[in-house]
Scaffold this active site. Structure first.
Site, short mmCIF file in Angstrom:
data_model
loop_
_atom_site.label_atom_id
_atom_site.label_comp_id
_atom_site.label_asym_id
_atom_site.label_seq_id
_atom_site.Cartn_x
_atom_site.Cartn_y
_atom_site.Cartn_z
N ASP A 189 25.92 8.24 46.01
CA ASP A 189 25.25 8.78 47.32
C ASP A 189 25.83 10.07 47.35
O ASP A 189 27.12 10.11 47.57
CB ASP A 189 25.63 7.86 48.52
CG ASP A 189 25.10 8.37 49.91
OD1 ASP A 189 24.59 9.37 50.07
OD2 ASP A 189 25.45 7.60 50.90
N ASN A 194 19.26 17.15 42.10
CA ASN A 194 17.84 17.02 42.32
C ASN A 194 17.56 16.20 43.57
O ASN A 194 16.82 16.40 44.13
CB ASN A 194 17.38 16.46 41.12
CG ASN A 194 15.84 15.85 41.40
OD1 ASN A 194 15.04 16.74 41.70
ND2 ASN A 194 15.77 14.37 41.46
N SER A 250 15.91 23.73 43.65
CA SER A 250 15.48 24.33 44.93
C SER A 250 14.13 23.89 45.45
O SER A 250 13.61 23.01 45.31
CB SER A 250 15.83 25.82 45.01
OG SER A 250 15.56 26.31 46.17
N TYR A 309 15.14 22.06 56.39
CA TYR A 309 15.19 22.08 54.81
C TYR A 309 15.18 23.25 54.22
O TYR A 309 16.15 23.49 53.34
CB TYR A 309 14.00 21.38 54.49
CG TYR A 309 13.54 20.91 53.04
CD1 TYR A 309 14.10 19.93 52.38
CD2 TYR A 309 12.73 21.75 52.37
CE1 TYR A 309 13.89 19.88 50.94
CE2 TYR A 309 12.41 21.60 50.95
CZ TYR A 309 13.06 20.64 50.39
OH TYR A 309 12.85 20.46 48.98
N LYS A 321 18.20 24.43 51.67
CA LYS A 321 17.80 25.06 50.26
C LYS A 321 18.34 26.36 50.15
O LYS A 321 18.71 26.84 49.16
CB LYS A 321 16.52 25.02 50.04
CG LYS A 321 15.85 23.41 49.68
CD LYS A 321 16.56 22.93 48.51
CE LYS A 321 15.85 21.73 48.02
NZ LYS A 321 16.54 21.15 47.01
N THR A 324 5.15 14.77 43.16
CA THR A 324 6.42 13.96 43.24
C THR A 324 6.36 13.06 44.47
O THR A 324 5.31 12.64 44.89
CB THR A 324 7.64 14.95 43.53
OG1 THR A 324 7.35 15.62 44.64
CG2 THR A 324 7.84 16.00 42.13
#
Length: 294
Positions: free
Chosen positions: A66, A92, A143, A157, A161, A192
């Site tokens: 985690d 990732n 990223s 987010y 990043k 993805t």
């Protein structure tokens, strides 16, 4: 002058976070199919028993990690002291929460930053001493185009990043003398599991945002119908080759940024235009706020 790097001519040991789907799973399979050693991780391996079995049957390890765990640095120490040397760390794992910037709760922003910035940073901070001692290592930080030009509703987010990108750029210069590479991979939209990893902010959307781009983005991502443009397997093949210095990566070991995706190329152009416009408008001011006599 660009730094030069050497890579050992032997199988490398890769530690990849977020291997249960998407980029992580694609890269994990590539690593093993090319004869390297794999330590795959995910938050809950019990949810993907078939994938765990696949990796372990091919000689790899799949461990629970985690990245939000503030003691995750011990995870690195346990692997290294257990006799496995981590050559390549791939950060990732992640998710995205969507809402207008003013609507996030502080807890939501903290949680997003914990996963996307502090989690990778803890692993990086723990693995670097070992890499420095061996005078070799590659850190790959996955990223996002959002770090460059985030879409409406992706403020938390994008900020997390962008923070990791900023750290990566500085760190790449700091560790290059030790034959350690830091590669920022900046993907656009890909096929993805991003749509299924969508979270919406818990606060109600203010009426003024109804029908806005932010609202449309939130509805699209929550619908599960989002379709990325890119092929994740092609993208990860490129990442693999750049790390090992083969194929498109041959002779490009000193590169620090790997942009991926047709849509990302357009976003890069947007950012270039953003800065070019600022210099065009304020260039004379920018260059004339110096101390006299300096």
């Amino acid at each position: 002058m660009a730094a030069t790097f050497t890579t050992p001519k032997r199988p490398l040991t890769w530690l990849i976070t977020g291997c249960s789907s998407g980029f992580g799973l694609s890269l994990a399979r590539l690593v093993q199919s090319n004869g390297h050693n794999l330590i795959a991780t995910s938050r809950n391996p019990a949810r993907t028993p078939d994938l765990v079995a696949e990796v372990e049957k091919a000689g790899g390890r799949w461990l629970a990690l985690d990245v939000d765990d503030k003691n995750s640095g011990q995870f690195i120490d346990d692997i290294e002291k257990g006799g496995q040397q981590i050559d390549v760390l791939v950060n990732n794992a992640g998710y995205c929460i969507f809402a207008p910037a003013e609507s996030f709760t502080e807890e939501e922003v903290q949680a997003q930053t914990e996963t996307m910035y502090f989690g990778p940073y803890r692993l990086i901070r723990s693995v670097l001493p070992y890499m420095r001692q061996r005078r070799f290592g590659v850190i790959v930080n996955v990223s996002s185009g959002a770090a460059l030009e985030g879409r409406d509703s992706m403020g938390a987010y994008a900020a997390a990043k962008a923070a990791l990108d900023g750290l990566s750029r500085v760190m790449a210069k700091e560790v290059a003398p030790f034959n350690i590479r830091v590669l920022t991979v900046q993907p656009g939209t890909f096929n993805t599991n991003m749509g299924n990893a969508t979270k919406l902010g818990r606060n109600p959307l203010p009426d003024d945002y109804k029908g806005s781009v932010a609202d449309q983005m939130m509805q699209l991502m929550a619908s599960g119908k989002f379709q990325g443009d890119g092929d994740k397997d092609k993208a990860m093949k490129t990442v693999y080759e750049v790390v090992v210095g083969e194929g498109v990566g041959a002779g490009r070991e000193s590169e620090r940024l790997l942009p991926l995706g047709r849509d990302l190329a357009a976003r890069i152009k947007t950012v270039q235009d953003y800065y070019a416009h600022a210099i065009e408008v304020f260039g004379d001011v920018c260059n004339n706020v110096y101390q006299e006599g300096k």
